[in-house]
Design a protein around this motif. Structure first.
Motif, PDB file in Angstrom:
ATOM      1  N   LEU A 205      17.934  -4.910   4.343  1.00 48.29           N
ATOM      2  CA  LEU A 205      16.691  -5.323   4.997  1.00 48.29           C
ATOM      3  C   LEU A 205      16.344  -4.293   6.061  1.00 48.29           C
ATOM      4  CD1 LEU A 205      17.501  -9.124   5.576  1.00 48.29           C
ATOM      5  CD2 LEU A 205      16.522  -8.038   3.540  1.00 48.29           C
ATOM      6  N   ARG A 206      15.032  -4.132   6.316  1.00 53.59           N
ATOM      7  CA  ARG A 206      14.599  -3.147   7.313  1.00 53.59           C
ATOM      8  C   ARG A 206      13.509  -3.726   8.199  1.00 53.59           C
ATOM      9  NH1 ARG A 206      16.288   1.861   6.202  1.00 53.59           N
ATOM     10  NH2 ARG A 206      17.289   2.166   4.188  1.00 53.59           N
ATOM     11  N   GLU A 207      13.509  -3.269   9.437  1.00 50.75           N
ATOM     12  CA  GLU A 207      12.401  -3.501  10.357  1.00 50.75           C
ATOM     13  C   GLU A 207      12.067  -2.150  10.955  1.00 50.75           C
ATOM     14  OE1 GLU A 207      13.391  -6.446  13.238  1.00 50.75           O
ATOM     15  OE2 GLU A 207      13.617  -8.055  11.750  1.00 50.75           O
ATOM     16  N   ALA A 208      10.913  -1.620  10.592  1.00 52.40           N
ATOM     17  CA  ALA A 208      10.521  -0.263  10.996  1.00 52.40           C
ATOM     18  C   ALA A 208      11.573   0.732  10.526  1.00 52.40           C
ATOM     19  CB  ALA A 208      10.283  -0.199  12.502  1.00 52.40           C
ATOM     20  N   ASP A 209      12.179   1.468  11.477  1.00 52.36           N
ATOM     21  CA  ASP A 209      13.129   2.511  11.064  1.00 52.36           C
ATOM     22  C   ASP A 209      14.571   2.051  11.092  1.00 52.36           C
ATOM     23  OD1 ASP A 209      13.373   2.237  13.793  1.00 52.36           O
ATOM     24  OD2 ASP A 209      13.799   4.362  14.125  1.00 52.36           O
ATOM     25  N   ARG A 210      14.802   0.756  11.312  1.00 50.73           N
ATOM     26  CA  ARG A 210      16.187   0.315  11.444  1.00 50.73           C
ATOM     27  C   ARG A 210      16.594  -0.674  10.358  1.00 50.73           C
ATOM     28  NH1 ARG A 210      18.036  -0.695  16.095  1.00 50.73           N
ATOM     29  NH2 ARG A 210      19.468  -2.310  15.410  1.00 50.73           N
ATOM     30  N   VAL A 211      17.894  -0.683  10.080  1.00 50.90           N
ATOM     31  CA  VAL A 211      18.482  -1.666   9.166  1.00 50.90           C
ATOM     32  C   VAL A 211      18.610  -2.985   9.927  1.00 50.90           C
ATOM     33  CG1 VAL A 211      20.574  -2.298   7.914  1.00 50.90           C
ATOM     34  CG2 VAL A 211      19.705   0.043   7.780  1.00 50.90           C
ATOM     35  N   SER A 212      18.159  -4.073   9.317  1.00 55.70           N
ATOM     36  CA  SER A 212      18.167  -5.364  10.022  1.00 55.70           C
ATOM     37  C   SER A 212      18.912  -6.445   9.254  1.00 55.70           C
ATOM     38  CB  SER A 212      16.718  -5.814  10.280  1.00 55.70           C
ATOM     39  OG  SER A 212      16.021  -5.955   9.050  1.00 55.70           O
ATOM     40  N   VAL A 232      24.811  -3.712  10.701  1.00 57.69           N
ATOM     41  CA  VAL A 232      25.621  -3.887   9.493  1.00 57.69           C
ATOM     42  C   VAL A 232      26.755  -2.860   9.531  1.00 57.69           C
ATOM     43  CG1 VAL A 232      25.652  -3.750   6.964  1.00 57.69           C
ATOM     44  CG2 VAL A 232      23.648  -4.709   8.144  1.00 57.69           C
ATOM     45  N   ILE A 233      27.982  -3.312   9.286  1.00 56.56           N
ATOM     46  CA  ILE A 233      29.137  -2.406   9.203  1.00 56.56           C
ATOM     47  C   ILE A 233      29.544  -2.271   7.738  1.00 56.56           C
ATOM     48  CG2 ILE A 233      31.558  -2.021   9.827  1.00 56.56           C
ATOM     49  CD1 ILE A 233      31.078  -3.519  12.431  1.00 56.56           C
ATOM     50  N   ALA A 245      24.504   4.825  -0.487  1.00 61.08           N
ATOM     51  CA  ALA A 245      23.341   5.187  -1.305  1.00 61.08           C
ATOM     52  C   ALA A 245      22.352   4.034  -1.408  1.00 61.08           C
ATOM     53  CB  ALA A 245      23.810   5.610  -2.700  1.00 61.08           C
ATOM     54  N   LEU A 246      22.879   2.808  -1.491  1.00 61.47           N
ATOM     55  CA  LEU A 246      22.031   1.620  -1.571  1.00 61.47           C
ATOM     56  C   LEU A 246      21.162   1.477  -0.321  1.00 61.47           C
ATOM     57  CD1 LEU A 246      21.783  -0.677  -3.700  1.00 61.47           C
ATOM     58  CD2 LEU A 246      23.389  -1.990  -2.299  1.00 61.47           C
ATOM     59  N   SER A 247      21.675   1.949   0.806  1.00 61.78           N
ATOM     60  CA  SER A 247      20.929   1.841   2.068  1.00 61.78           C
ATOM     61  C   SER A 247      19.833   2.890   2.181  1.00 61.78           C
ATOM     62  CB  SER A 247      21.874   1.988   3.260  1.00 61.78           C
ATOM     63  OG  SER A 247      22.265   3.343   3.427  1.00 61.78           O
ATOM     64  N   ARG A 248      19.820   3.859   1.254  1.00 57.20           N
ATOM     65  CA  ARG A 248      18.857   4.968   1.238  1.00 57.20           C
ATOM     66  C   ARG A 248      18.942   5.814   2.507  1.00 57.20           C
ATOM     67  NH1 ARG A 248      15.286   4.671  -2.961  1.00 57.20           N
ATOM     68  NH2 ARG A 248      15.219   2.692  -4.090  1.00 57.20           N
ATOM     69  N   VAL A 367      25.260   5.652  10.931  1.00 51.15           N
ATOM     70  CA  VAL A 367      24.517   6.346   9.882  1.00 51.15           C
ATOM     71  C   VAL A 367      23.015   6.298  10.161  1.00 51.15           C
ATOM     72  CG1 VAL A 367      24.041   6.368   7.410  1.00 51.15           C
ATOM     73  CG2 VAL A 367      26.322   5.798   8.230  1.00 51.15           C
ATOM     74  N   ALA A 368      22.557   5.179  10.696  1.00 52.16           N
ATOM     75  CA  ALA A 368      21.144   4.962  11.018  1.00 52.16           C
ATOM     76  C   ALA A 368      21.094   3.834  12.041  1.00 52.16           C
ATOM     77  CB  ALA A 368      20.366   4.579   9.761  1.00 52.16           C
ATOM     78  N   PRO A 369      19.997   3.647  12.745  1.00 50.92           N
ATOM     79  CA  PRO A 369      19.903   2.489  13.634  1.00 50.92           C
ATOM     80  C   PRO A 369      20.197   1.203  12.869  1.00 50.92           C
ATOM     81  CG  PRO A 369      18.071   3.976  14.021  1.00 50.92           C
ATOM     82  CD  PRO A 369      18.787   4.489  12.802  1.00 50.92           C
ATOM     83  N   GLY A 370      21.203   0.467  13.308  1.00 50.23           N
ATOM     84  CA  GLY A 370      21.557  -0.786  12.639  1.00 50.23           C
ATOM     85  C   GLY A 370      22.547  -0.659  11.505  1.00 50.23           C
ATOM     86  N   LEU A 371      23.065   0.545  11.258  1.00 51.80           N
ATOM     87  CA  LEU A 371      24.029   0.719  10.159  1.00 51.80           C
ATOM     88  C   LEU A 371      25.176   1.626  10.585  1.00 51.80           C
ATOM     89  CD1 LEU A 371      24.878   0.267   7.203  1.00 51.80           C
ATOM     90  CD2 LEU A 371      23.438   2.222   6.579  1.00 51.80           C
TER      91      LEU A 371
END
Length: 580
Positions: A205-212, A232-233, A245-248, A367-371
């Motif tokens: 799931l995403r909200e803007a540029d972050r994984v939520s 998410v860990i 890869a699933l998280s893109r 890896v990214a905001p929220g991940l």
């Protein structure tokens, strides 16, 4: 049953409640992966006061964490690679689990290191083991002891006289890895984490540029749900790259899978009062006492095929037999083997072309905001890895996050264990069991033994052994389904018990009986019972056949063709990550 006590019961009722919670609650941390690092991260976060969810596509420890060398060891061989920090850290963790966190599961184990070379080898190995002991290896176990050739042969009469010039005795530990991982999961649940197996992440799931959060699918019935989390860990071990890869999102590191194979032989095939460690041209070979058996391994080769079901080949088994037979008076044969298992180590890629030289250090990355992703490491340091992952994840959690306290949190079953050991005879009299049987149960359940045995008090026939696997009581299968999250025969026969590797029939002969025992708890009708038994039998037949194959590809093809017990599980879809 109190609310707190019930929280650690992972049964069908808890599983359905968890599905509802996953859909309706906002979590601070969502952990993906039910191996030891994942459940360790869930426990670490929960004991910091965070709201935690953990999802696992298959079963607790169904991957790497049930297929190790069964040791909670400090990594003596890593001293040779000059990884002093890793060894010191691992020895500290070993001591914590041995004395405080999991004394019911982690046990001291005497080792013999046979010396094969005169003059130089004894001082060289003595210096290494002395350093090992001084770094924390001899806090609550004896330090090294030197043996002559005659002394080493008295300790291990099965060794050829010509194979050694003397020996050194030292101590490490042994653990049932699958039970330990499941117990960490139950402890996380005890402290409020929502944990659920057969729950596969199929999207983010995403909200803007972050994984939520994550999108999940129930691997039993195909239902889907969205789970919201501030962070998410990704703690999926050898599946790290697939989930990444699933998280893109492009990952910060890559993971290579290294296959390790072990064989299991009856205890009477090798006469020794200690475990044995042997040097090989690539690494080391362990001969570990395991109840009425020895576990012998391991291999160390690249694996690029099915990550869920790594297959052992005839070549792998011959490699192990060849090395161990080089020092045994009476050689082992294929006919001596009761069990075989293959596991994959998640090694950080890039350090070396040889998997045996890849670092066992771990890496954590936002890896990214929220991940956050964590990979590498070794079983013994799971608690430190979990702490590091949650520390990094804290950056994405709005509230203040407390420091880790898991070094002070015993696993469920640890509290009261030592007192119960002193009450073994009384417990046996109370439930009509031999003290040896009580000791066996205490070393599997610790102070939770009374929960197990009370089920037998209500139904006395459950305190009888499983007919074709008499090391285990029928009540243990029932308890696995009622309290330990087991959903399929494979979960019970391969992980809650180790029947799948401890008996020549690999669990096939008792599959029908065990299925009948757990059917009322898991809601199986006659058709489901037969499907479970048939699926388990097909899995075992495929494994045995694959172990006669000459190479990984042919072994993998046979093993992968066997049916899955989790009918709704999806094969990972390869997604090309977005470029940064």
């Amino acid at each position: 049953m109190s609310k707190q006590q019930g929280a650690q019961f992972l049964g069908p009722q808890q599983r359905e409640a968890a599905w509802e919670q996953l859909q309706t609650e906002q979590f601070d941390v969502v952990v993906v992966g039910g191996g030891v690092v994942g459940v360790g991260a869930a426990l670490d976060a929960a004991t910091r006061g965070l709201k935690v969810a953990l999802v696992e596509a298959r079963d607790y420890a169904s991957g790497t964490s049930s297929r190790s060398s069964k040791m909670f060891h400090g990594g003596l061989r890593y001293l040779e690679q000059l990884e002093f920090g890793l060894v010191r850290e691992a020895l500290r963790e070993r001591e914590l689990s041995l004395t405080t966190l999991a004394p019911h599961l982690v046990k001291p184990l005497k080792f013999l290191f046979p010396l094969a070379h005169r003059v130089w080898e004894r001082p060289y190995m003595a210096a290494g083991i002395f350093l090992y002991d001084r770094m924390g290896g001899a806090k609550s176990v004896p330090s090294q002891k030197h043996l002559t050739r005659a002394g080493a042969l008295r300790m291990s009469p099965s060794l050829k006289r010509s194979s050694l010039t003397g020996g050194i005795q030292y101590y490490d530990t042994v653990v049932d890895d699958a039970r330990h991982t499941m117990t960490v999961a139950r402890t996380a649940a005890h402290y409020g984490a929502v944990v659920r197996t057969s729950t596969q992440v199929v999207g983010f799931l995403r909200e803007a540029d972050r994984v939520s959060g994550v999108r999940v699918r129930d691997c039993e019935d195909g239902r889907t749900a969205e789970v919201k989390g501030h962070v998410v860990i990704n703690a999926t071990g050898v599946w790290t790259d697939e989930i990444q890869a699933l998280s893109r999102q492009r990952g910060r590191f890559r993971v290579r899978a290294s296959k390790g194979v072990h064989i299991v032989v009856p205890r009477d095939r090798i006469v020794s009062e200690a475990a044995i460690i042997l040097r090989t041209e690539k690494s080391v070979l362990f001969v570990i006492p395991w109840g009425s058996h020895w576990i012998i391994g391991t291999t160390d080769t690249d694996w690029n095929l099915d990550l869920a079901h790594p297959a052992a080949t005839k070549a792998d088994i011959d490699y192990i037999l060849g090395h161990v037979n080089s020092v045994l008076v009476t050689p082992l044969t294929h006919a001596d083997i009761d069990g075989v298992y293959a596991g994959l180590r998640p090694l950080l890629a890039g350090e070396s072309d040889e998997t045996s030289k890849l670092s066992r250090e771990h890496a954590v990355a936002r890896v990214a905001p929220g991940l956050v992703a964590i990979a590498g490491g070794k079983y013994t340091t799971y608690r430190v890895m979990a702490e590091d992952a949650v520390d990094v994840a804290a950056e994405d959690i709005p509230a203040r996050v407390a420091s880790s306290i898991t070094e002070k949190v015993p696993l469920v079953g640890a509290d009261g264990y030592f007192a119960l050991i002193n009450q073994t005879v009384q417990l046996g009299e109370q439930y009509g069991l031999h003290p040896y049987r009580v000791k066996h149960l205490l070393d599997r359940y610790g102070s939770l033994i009374t929960e197990v045995l009370e089920l037998g008090r209500q139904t006395p026939e459950l305190l009888q052994p499983i007919t074709d696997a008499p090391d285990y009581l029928q009540v243990e299968a029932v308890y696995a389904a009622a309290a330990e999250g087991a959903l399929h025969l494979d979960d019970i026969l391969a992980r809650r018990t180790r029947i799948a590797i401890e008996y020549p029939h690999r669990g096939v002969n008792c599959a029908q009986q065990v299925a009948g025992l757990v059917a009322p708890i898991l809601g199986w009708d006659a058709v489901t019972v037969e499907r479970e038994v048939d699926t388990y039998r097909a899995r075992v037949e495929a494994e045995i056949e694959s172990q006669t194959q000459p190479d990984d590809e042919s072994a993998d093809a046979l093993r992968a063709a066997a049916p899955e017990s989790r009918a709704e599980i999806l094969e990972p879809v390869v997604v090309v990550p977005d470029r940064v």
